[in-house]
Write a protein that holds these residues in place. Structure first.
Motif, mmCIF file in Angstrom:
data_model
loop_
_atom_site.group_PDB
_atom_site.id
_atom_site.type_symbol
_atom_site.label_atom_id
_atom_site.label_comp_id
_atom_site.label_asym_id
_atom_site.label_seq_id
_atom_site.Cartn_x
_atom_site.Cartn_y
_atom_site.Cartn_z
ATOM 1 N N VAL A 317 -55.948 30.286 10.625
ATOM 2 C CA VAL A 317 -56.102 31.892 10.897
ATOM 3 C C VAL A 317 -54.836 32.171 11.886
ATOM 4 O O VAL A 317 -54.351 31.262 12.589
ATOM 5 N N LYS A 318 -54.916 33.654 11.892
ATOM 6 C CA LYS A 318 -53.469 33.940 12.801
ATOM 7 C C LYS A 318 -53.739 34.518 14.055
ATOM 8 O O LYS A 318 -52.983 34.733 15.021
ATOM 9 N N ASP A 319 -55.096 34.223 14.523
ATOM 10 C CA ASP A 319 -55.156 34.796 15.682
ATOM 11 C C ASP A 319 -55.646 33.700 16.846
ATOM 12 O O ASP A 319 -56.034 33.955 17.704
ATOM 13 N N SER A 320 -54.857 32.564 16.509
ATOM 14 C CA SER A 320 -54.878 31.295 17.624
ATOM 15 C C SER A 320 -53.546 30.904 17.776
ATOM 16 O O SER A 320 -52.673 30.940 16.927
ATOM 17 N N GLU A 321 -53.059 30.829 18.883
ATOM 18 C CA GLU A 321 -51.737 30.109 19.327
ATOM 19 C C GLU A 321 -51.710 28.854 18.947
ATOM 20 O O GLU A 321 -50.429 28.356 18.845
ATOM 21 N N VAL A 322 -52.755 28.000 18.486
ATOM 22 C CA VAL A 322 -52.536 26.636 18.009
ATOM 23 C C VAL A 322 -53.592 26.496 16.700
ATOM 24 O O VAL A 322 -54.494 25.907 16.968
ATOM 25 N N GLU A 323 -52.734 27.007 15.719
ATOM 26 C CA GLU A 323 -53.718 27.124 14.288
ATOM 27 C C GLU A 323 -53.831 25.601 14.128
ATOM 28 O O GLU A 323 -54.775 25.238 13.488
ATOM 29 N N ASP A 324 -53.038 24.738 14.275
ATOM 30 C CA ASP A 324 -53.227 23.163 13.824
ATOM 31 C C ASP A 324 -54.627 22.673 14.627
ATOM 32 O O ASP A 324 -55.542 21.956 14.021
ATOM 33 N N SER A 325 -54.651 23.089 15.843
ATOM 34 C CA SER A 325 -55.823 22.460 16.808
ATOM 35 C C SER A 325 -57.252 23.050 16.231
ATOM 36 O O SER A 325 -58.393 22.592 16.064
ATOM 37 N N LEU A 326 -57.032 24.470 15.996
ATOM 38 C CA LEU A 326 -58.154 25.138 15.423
ATOM 39 C C LEU A 326 -58.692 24.642 14.027
ATOM 40 O O LEU A 326 -59.906 24.271 13.887
ATOM 41 N N LEU A 327 -57.838 24.501 13.425
ATOM 42 C CA LEU A 327 -58.174 23.959 11.859
ATOM 43 C C LEU A 327 -58.750 22.299 12.107
ATOM 44 O O LEU A 327 -59.765 22.077 11.447
ATOM 45 N N SER A 328 -58.072 21.552 13.026
ATOM 46 C CA SER A 328 -58.967 20.412 13.318
ATOM 47 C C SER A 328 -60.307 20.277 13.864
ATOM 48 O O SER A 328 -60.992 19.616 13.392
ATOM 49 N N LEU A 329 -60.568 21.606 14.661
ATOM 50 C CA LEU A 329 -61.967 21.464 15.107
ATOM 51 C C LEU A 329 -62.800 21.912 13.831
ATOM 52 O O LEU A 329 -63.874 21.481 14.145
ATOM 53 N N GLN A 330 -62.230 22.744 13.174
ATOM 54 C CA GLN A 330 -63.216 23.238 11.937
ATOM 55 C C GLN A 330 -63.636 22.351 10.925
ATOM 56 O O GLN A 330 -64.623 22.032 10.671
ATOM 57 N N ILE A 331 -62.447 21.267 10.746
ATOM 58 C CA ILE A 331 -62.721 20.087 9.818
ATOM 59 C C ILE A 331 -63.687 19.252 10.422
ATOM 60 O O ILE A 331 -64.598 18.655 9.916
ATOM 61 N N LYS A 332 -63.474 18.903 11.736
ATOM 62 C CA LYS A 332 -64.405 17.855 12.649
ATOM 63 C C LYS A 332 -65.870 18.820 12.339
ATOM 64 O O LYS A 332 -66.796 17.843 12.252
ATOM 65 N N SER A 333 -66.067 19.884 12.782
ATOM 66 C CA SER A 333 -67.301 20.742 12.692
ATOM 67 C C SER A 333 -68.073 20.577 11.320
ATOM 68 O O SER A 333 -69.221 20.723 11.487
ATOM 69 N N ALA A 334 -67.175 20.693 10.568
ATOM 70 C CA ALA A 334 -67.888 20.602 8.946
ATOM 71 C C ALA A 334 -68.187 19.271 8.390
ATOM 72 O O ALA A 334 -68.659 19.216 7.319
ATOM 73 N N GLY A 335 -68.344 18.039 9.475
ATOM 74 C CA GLY A 335 -68.728 16.836 9.031
ATOM 75 C C GLY A 335 -67.557 15.765 8.557
ATOM 76 O O GLY A 335 -68.025 14.747 8.127
ATOM 77 N N TYR A 336 -66.135 16.421 8.663
ATOM 78 C CA TYR A 336 -65.367 15.243 7.975
ATOM 79 C C TYR A 336 -64.668 14.798 9.256
ATOM 80 O O TYR A 336 -64.957 15.043 10.420
ATOM 81 N N LEU A 337 -63.818 13.622 9.050
ATOM 82 C CA LEU A 337 -63.283 12.975 10.017
ATOM 83 C C LEU A 337 -61.667 13.358 10.094
ATOM 84 O O LEU A 337 -61.099 13.849 9.086
ATOM 85 N N THR A 338 -61.286 13.468 11.081
ATOM 86 C CA THR A 338 -59.736 13.671 11.445
ATOM 87 C C THR A 338 -59.253 12.709 12.264
ATOM 88 O O THR A 338 -59.389 12.123 13.270
ATOM 89 N N LYS A 339 -58.034 11.937 11.450
ATOM 90 C CA LYS A 339 -57.752 10.598 11.662
ATOM 91 C C LYS A 339 -56.122 10.772 11.759
ATOM 92 O O LYS A 339 -55.544 11.700 11.501
ATOM 93 N N ILE A 340 -55.775 9.582 12.522
ATOM 94 C CA ILE A 340 -54.126 9.306 12.694
ATOM 95 C C ILE A 340 -53.885 7.803 12.138
ATOM 96 O O ILE A 340 -54.748 7.120 12.256
ATOM 97 N N SER A 341 -52.891 8.007 11.078
ATOM 98 C CA SER A 341 -52.584 6.741 10.519
ATOM 99 C C SER A 341 -51.904 5.732 11.457
ATOM 100 O O SER A 341 -51.010 6.189 12.149
#
Length: 566
Positions: A317-341
């Protein structure tokens, strides 16, 4: 006990012998219960060729009305990896429908895999590029040199004013790459979308529309190069666990090409900052707070789910200064895992000027505050209790503590000296020594640490000055947020990276100097009793906060890193 069905090339088939298949020469003895089937030769199904061709033998002579085995086909042996009737032993033969596994099944299965495609999933790579003429060639070469090459690479150039398109176009077209995983094919496409008001977000969404049919989307910044097995590591873990919505590489900055004293100092500080952030995420169950767009792989299934859940036409979405952070929050809220290798690594572009670093950090911090702060601001809703924001809250509280301790200590120190009430205590040396020890351990935890990283930690002064720079970003971000002043932080960062004239990054220090002068004037107007009372109350407060901060650093200093390298 027999079964009326046996596995065959087309699935489970009747155990009744078919025309053209092998049967015991004495089949007439049991043929009464299993009538033979005769088919014209032209209708007989094609037979697979044996692994080891047998010499031509005379046709079996069967009683009238029985089938005959054509010469040169299977002679009493089943193909490797299949099922066949048990051979007769001690006068007992396998009856029709008796199935026995062939010992060579495993070898045959391995040979099938060797002849099949080396990859079970598809990856579409998106590289948003804005004025990346200096780095785009290295980025594309890094992708083509991967052990697991993306199936397609889209370079999406937007708002550019340099030769990014020209340089990237030299790599456009199909590529055939031979790696240890086998021969791989990919194709590079270059898209110049011209003036794009949504900047990086617009480029990412443009690229998503091109690869939404792939299993995974690999997002790579236009200044990021990765170790040659990075994509392989990310894909392997994502495929192994369907719960993973996105997984990020470990980020650092390659400081070898950096020139200039200020630039080298800034890069050393950023390398330490990245290392601390990565280590925190690794030690928290490898849960990544922010799936940075520098080098992360996303499940397109997860992206479609978050688009549906949030009523979006595109993932970013274009209305956030941190599009990566917002997408990470949405992925987590949808029940998925956000991981670091723990294995995939990538070198990102660092900021080599104070203006550029200030603009980047203020944008990131301002966007993070918007996500953390409760309430609705435009189209962005604060989520203060979101699991991915716990680390963000800790960072903000840590910066507030660092700011308070330093300002209060310097103020009380100068005030004590002004009335000859200063008494030195060796205990005051413990906090800076613990901080230096923590920075030194973090430098040693880097995968590619060097002498500059160790000097940055052990000399204390470079790290301390860098901390003051970070405090200024903290102050500017919160001031801008609380003032509700609307600014385009993307544009400010772009202008700072171009080298435009700006003194905004000095604003916190100018304000701090003015406040210090005002405090000094007020202090001199107070009577000695009031001055002593202030010192009597102030020093214990600073002491308690410093002790708590030192204990927190000590816990990190002696915390096990579980073998992780950042």
């Amino acid at each position: 006990m027999t079964s009326p069905y046996i596995p065959g090339p087309q699935g489970w088939q009747p155990a009744q012998p078919q025309a053209g298949a092998w049967q015991d020469p004495n089949a007439a003895q049991w043929q009464q219960g299993w009538p033979a089937v005769q088919q014209p030769a032209a209708q007989q199904p094609a037979q697979p060729q044996p692994v080891q061709p047998q010499p031509v033998q005379p046709q079996w002579q069967q009683p009238a009305g029985a089938w005959a085995e054509p010469a040169g086909t299977w002679q009493g042996a089943a193909p490797r990896g299949s099922w066949q009737g048990a051979p007769a032993q001690d006068g007992f033969g396998a009856g029709p429908g008796e199935i026995v596994p062939v010992d060579e099944f495993a070898d045959d299965f391995a040979s099938v895999l060797e002849n099949s495609s080396v990859h079970r999933s598809t990856i579409g790579c998106i590289v948003p590029a804005y004025n990346e003429a200096e780095s785009i060639a290295d980025v594309i070469q890094s992708l083509l040199a991967q052990s697991r090459v993306p199936d397609v690479i889209h370079i999406v150039v937007n708002n550019t004013s340099d030769d990014t398109v020209k340089i990237a176009s030299e790599f456009s077209g199909p590529h055939e790459v031979e790696t240890e995983l086998g021969l791989q094919f990919t194709e590079v496409f270059v898209h110049d979308i011209g003036k794009n008001p949504d900047k990086k977000v617009g480029a990412l969404n443009y690229g998503y529309a091109l690869v939404e049919g792939y299993d995974y989307l690999l997002g790579v910044d236009g200044d990021t190069t990765a170790d040659r097995r990075a994509v392989e590591y990310l894909e392997n873990e994502a495929v192994a666990d369907s719960r993973i919505g996105g997984i990020s590489a470990i980020y650092t900055i390659d400081d070898r090409p950096i020139k200039g004293f200020i630039a080298k100092w800034l890069i050393a500080g950023q390398r330490t900052q990245f290392a601390a952030f990565n280590m925190q995420n690794l030690l928290r169950g490898r849960n990544m707070a922010v799936l940075g767009g520098q080098f992360s792989i996303f499940s397109t299934t997860a992206l479609r789910d978050i688009m549906k859940e949030n009523h979006q036409n595109s993932p970013w979405v274009k209305d956030s200064e941190v599009e990566d952070s917002l997408l990470s929050l949405q992925i987590k809220s949808a029940g998925y895992l956000t991981k670091i290798s723990p294995f995939a690594r990538a070198d990102v572009g660092g900021m080599t000027t104070l203006k550029g670093y200030d603009a980047q950090q203020v944008k990131w911090t301002y966007g993070a505050i918007e996500l953390m702060w409760p309430g609705q601001r435009g189209d962005t809703k604060g989520q203060p209790f979101h699991p991915n924001l716990r680390l963000r809250w800790f960072e903000q509280f840590s910066m507030l503590t660092n700011f308070f301790v330093r300002v209060a200590f310097i103020t009380l120190l100068i005030a004590s000296l002004s009335i000859n009430a200063f008494v030195f205590s060796p205990w005051w040396l413990i906090p800076p020594l613990v901080a230096a020890g923590l920075n030194f351990r973090m430098a040693r935890a880097m995968e590619k640490s060097n002498g500059r990283d160790l000097a940055f930690a052990m000399l204390m002064f470079p790290a301390e000055i860098f901390m003051w720079i970070r405090i200024s970003h903290f102050i500017r971000s919160w001031t801008r947020f609380l003032s509700k002043k609307k600014v385009d932080n993307w544009a400010l960062q772009a202008r700072a990276e171009k080298g435009g004239v700006s003194f905004g990054h000095w604003t916190p220090f100018i304000i701090l100097a003015i406040v210090a002068i005002a405090i000094a004037v007020i202090w001199n107007l107070l009577d000695p009793v009031t001055q002593s009372a202030i010192l009597w109350v102030g020093w214990p407060i600073v002491g308690v906060v410093t002790v708590l901060q030192t204990l927190t650093m000590a816990i990190k200093l002696f915390q096990r890193h579980q073998g992780y390298k950042v």
